[in-house]
Design a protein around this motif. Structure first.
Motif, mmCIF file in Angstrom:
data_model
loop_
_atom_site.group_PDB
_atom_site.id
_atom_site.type_symbol
_atom_site.label_atom_id
_atom_site.label_comp_id
_atom_site.label_asym_id
_atom_site.label_seq_id
_atom_site.Cartn_x
_atom_site.Cartn_y
_atom_site.Cartn_z
ATOM 1 N N SER A 272 48.656 27.430 33.602
ATOM 2 C CA SER A 272 49.935 27.118 32.955
ATOM 3 C C SER A 272 50.076 27.747 31.570
ATOM 4 N N GLY A 273 48.960 28.216 30.981
ATOM 5 C CA GLY A 273 49.058 28.888 29.684
ATOM 6 C C GLY A 273 48.439 28.130 28.526
ATOM 7 N N LYS A 274 47.395 27.351 28.771
ATOM 8 C CA LYS A 274 46.800 26.548 27.698
ATOM 9 C C LYS A 274 46.160 27.423 26.620
ATOM 10 N N GLU A 275 45.457 28.477 27.041
ATOM 11 C CA GLU A 275 44.829 29.349 26.042
ATOM 12 C C GLU A 275 45.877 30.110 25.238
ATOM 13 N N LEU A 276 46.965 30.518 25.879
ATOM 14 C CA LEU A 276 48.042 31.187 25.147
ATOM 15 C C LEU A 276 48.657 30.257 24.114
ATOM 16 N N ALA A 277 48.811 28.990 24.479
ATOM 17 C CA ALA A 277 49.352 28.014 23.529
ATOM 18 C C ALA A 277 48.402 27.827 22.349
ATOM 19 N N ALA A 278 47.095 27.790 22.628
ATOM 20 C CA ALA A 278 46.114 27.653 21.542
ATOM 21 C C ALA A 278 46.160 28.865 20.619
ATOM 22 N N SER A 279 46.282 30.056 21.204
ATOM 23 C CA SER A 279 46.366 31.276 20.402
ATOM 24 C C SER A 279 47.622 31.283 19.541
ATOM 25 N N ALA A 280 48.749 30.840 20.115
ATOM 26 C CA ALA A 280 49.992 30.765 19.350
ATOM 27 C C ALA A 280 49.878 29.741 18.221
ATOM 28 N N LEU A 281 49.216 28.630 18.503
ATOM 29 C CA LEU A 281 49.017 27.599 17.486
ATOM 30 C C LEU A 281 48.246 28.167 16.299
ATOM 31 N N HIS A 282 47.215 28.940 16.584
ATOM 32 C CA HIS A 282 46.434 29.575 15.510
ATOM 33 C C HIS A 282 47.278 30.603 14.751
ATOM 34 N N ALA A 283 48.028 31.421 15.496
ATOM 35 C CA ALA A 283 48.801 32.498 14.875
ATOM 36 C C ALA A 283 49.921 31.975 13.987
ATOM 37 N N LEU A 284 50.388 30.759 14.255
ATOM 38 C CA LEU A 284 51.454 30.171 13.446
ATOM 39 C C LEU A 284 50.921 29.408 12.238
ATOM 40 N N SER A 285 49.624 29.186 12.203
ATOM 41 C CA SER A 285 49.044 28.322 11.177
ATOM 42 C C SER A 285 48.654 29.113 9.929
ATOM 43 N N PRO A 286 48.357 28.423 8.833
ATOM 44 C CA PRO A 286 47.853 29.105 7.629
ATOM 45 C C PRO A 286 46.506 29.787 7.859
ATOM 46 N N ARG A 287 45.834 29.474 8.986
ATOM 47 C CA ARG A 287 44.528 30.053 9.295
ATOM 48 C C ARG A 287 44.627 31.364 10.080
ATOM 49 N N ARG A 288 45.840 31.886 10.269
ATOM 50 C CA ARG A 288 46.031 33.007 11.194
ATOM 51 C C ARG A 288 45.274 34.269 10.808
ATOM 52 N N HIS A 289 44.883 34.422 9.528
ATOM 53 C CA HIS A 289 44.162 35.627 9.112
ATOM 54 C C HIS A 289 42.652 35.474 9.271
ATOM 55 N N ALA A 290 42.206 34.282 9.670
ATOM 56 C CA ALA A 290 40.789 34.026 9.920
ATOM 57 C C ALA A 290 40.533 34.107 11.434
ATOM 58 N N PRO A 291 39.280 34.062 11.871
ATOM 59 C CA PRO A 291 38.967 34.271 13.297
ATOM 60 C C PRO A 291 39.511 33.167 14.207
ATOM 61 N N PHE A 292 39.875 33.572 15.419
ATOM 62 C CA PHE A 292 40.182 32.644 16.518
ATOM 63 C C PHE A 292 39.097 32.847 17.564
ATOM 64 N N GLN A 293 38.229 31.855 17.715
ATOM 65 C CA GLN A 293 37.113 31.945 18.644
ATOM 66 C C GLN A 293 37.399 31.081 19.870
ATOM 67 N N CYS A 294 37.082 31.621 21.036
ATOM 68 C CA CYS A 294 37.297 30.893 22.289
ATOM 69 C C CYS A 294 35.952 30.609 22.943
ATOM 70 N N PHE A 295 35.703 29.336 23.256
ATOM 71 C CA PHE A 295 34.463 28.934 23.929
ATOM 72 C C PHE A 295 34.821 28.370 25.299
ATOM 73 N N ARG A 296 34.385 29.066 26.358
ATOM 74 C CA ARG A 296 34.676 28.638 27.729
ATOM 75 C C ARG A 296 33.554 27.713 28.186
ATOM 76 N N CYS A 297 33.819 26.428 28.086
ATOM 77 C CA CYS A 297 32.778 25.414 28.255
ATOM 78 C C CYS A 297 32.132 25.443 29.639
ATOM 79 N N ALA A 298 32.896 25.753 30.679
ATOM 80 C CA ALA A 298 32.384 25.661 32.047
ATOM 81 C C ALA A 298 31.480 26.815 32.430
ATOM 82 N N THR A 299 31.357 27.837 31.580
ATOM 83 C CA THR A 299 30.578 29.021 31.953
ATOM 84 C C THR A 299 29.109 28.920 31.569
ATOM 85 N N LEU A 300 28.716 27.886 30.811
ATOM 86 C CA LEU A 300 27.343 27.764 30.337
ATOM 87 C C LEU A 300 26.781 26.389 30.661
#
Length: 381
Positions: free
Chosen positions: A162-190
């Motif tokens: 449905s686009g959960k990761e895209l929503a998280a990325s947009a949330l970061h890009a709209l925030s004051p933190r947008r110039h800092a890193p956006f890290q993604c951790f895929r919990c089910a892969t480890l």
């Protein structure tokens, strides 16, 4: 007199088309002077005649008609500053020398009421890849803008695809933190121990080369790598119990200890988590910590499934279809009988399924026009 026609509401928003003297055809078909890929736009929708005597809009017996400044009309004289409605889209006619939304120095007062900055079809599609004009998506966009202002944890819920990761990325890009890193951790892969090391990092004592004196080998984990930015947990329900405890510690104290370390390390990342699971039920069953759930769900966002997004289905289908045609170099078009079929389908895989369907359609198309019988859909509603 050179004119510009800019989409100010709906799909293609922000796109501009130059109108020189002569006839400009508007529609969804390939070869149109003003090509608008939306299901509400007919293949040959309208034309604009630009002559020395003036500018005239003519409806070409389209399915959804034309409007000028909100008034339906099959034929009308146009002037710079008029708003032209084509199906569900709205375009602004201006002289080429005028400044439009997005150009340097443009002020809100230069835009017509209901223009780009007053419309809720946010965000710009090419910026965040999160597209939609339906009421459900407009509510989501508003919630994203509100949630982006704070630094509190956010829990994003939604079905697969449905686009959960895209929503998280947009949330970061709209925030004051947008110039800092956006890290993604895929919990089910480890596995559990691998999750711990990937998130917390390592620190162990060793000897310097040649065995002279103590040294330290350190590897930062994602908590530290996302410093001043955002750390996104994709499917947070898959975290092991020990890692759930460490995430709770970070949320409560703002610090953690690397594996093998002896000192706490400050953590300055904003936590964004997503899930397709019922975390409340998992908390009752004991597989997910209830206290962690309370901490994560300070702000909750719900991603609507595609079947509840109405006209977005056609918008996304047209966007994906055009994208894959460009990638493959194929010149194809969707027939009118495709759109009702797309709207009737239940889309259990949501936007991901629709994207895959359009990619498969472009790859396997036998002729220049794709009809409903050529689509290969999965389980139907």
């Amino acid at each position: 007199m050179e004119l510009i026609l800019q989409v100010i509401r709906g799909y293609n928003r922000g796109e501009r088309f130059s109108l020189a003297q002569g006839c400009a055809l508007i529609g969804r078909a390939e070869g149109m002077s003003v090509r608008l890929l939306h299901e509400s736009v007919s293949r040959h929708h309208a034309r604009i005649d630009v002559t020395v005597n003036g500018i005239q809009l003519v409806d070409l017996d389209s399915a959804n008609g034309c409007r000028v400044n909100g008034i339906p009309c099959p034929r009308a004289e146009l002037s710079p500053g008029d708003r032209v409605g084509i199906g569900e889209l709205e375009l602004l006619l201006v002289r080429a020398s005028s400044r439009l939304d997005g150009a340097p120095g443009t002020e809100d007062s230069q835009l017509p009421p209901g223009g780009p900055r007053g419309h809720a079809a946010w965000p710009p599609p090419l910026q965040f890849q999160l597209w939609g004009e339906s009421p459900a998506m407009r509510r989501l966009f508003e919630s994203l803008e509100q949630a982006a202002r704070a630094a509190r944890p956010v829990l994003i819920r939604g079905e697969p695809g449905s686009g959960k990761e895209l929503a998280a990325s947009a949330l970061h890009a709209l925030s004051p933190r947008r110039h800092a890193p956006f890290q993604c951790f895929r919990c089910a892969t480890l596995t559990g121990p691998e999750q711990d090391g990937e998130l917390c990092g390592h620190e162990q004592e060793l000897r310097e080369r040649g065995g002279q004196g103590p040294g330290s080998a350190r590897r930062q984990g994602l908590f530290e790598c996302a410093c001043d930015g955002s750390l996104f947990f994709d499917e947070v329900a898959a975290l092991s119990a020990p890692v759930q405890a460490k995430l709770l510690q970070v949320l409560e104290t703002g610090a953690l200890r690397r594996l093998g370390g002896t000192a706490d390390v400050p953590i300055k990342a904003r936590i964004i988590a997503a899930t397709q699971n019922d975390l409340e039920m998992r908390a009752r069953q004991g597989s997910f910590r209830a206290d962690l759930l309370y901490r994560l769900s300070v702000v909750e966002l719900q991603i609507p499934p595609l079947r509840e997004r109405g006209s977005d289905i056609g918008l996304l289908a047209a966007r994906f279809f055009e994208q894959f045609c460009l990638q493959t170099g194929r010149k194809l078009q969707l027939a009118d009988d495709v759109w009702p079929l797309l709207r009737r389908h239940s889309w259990p895989g949501n936007v991901r399924e629709l994207r895959n369907t359009m990619e498969r359609t472009v790859m396997l198309a036998a002729g220049p026009e794709v009809r409903a019988r050529n689509l290969r859909l999965g389980r139907r509603s």
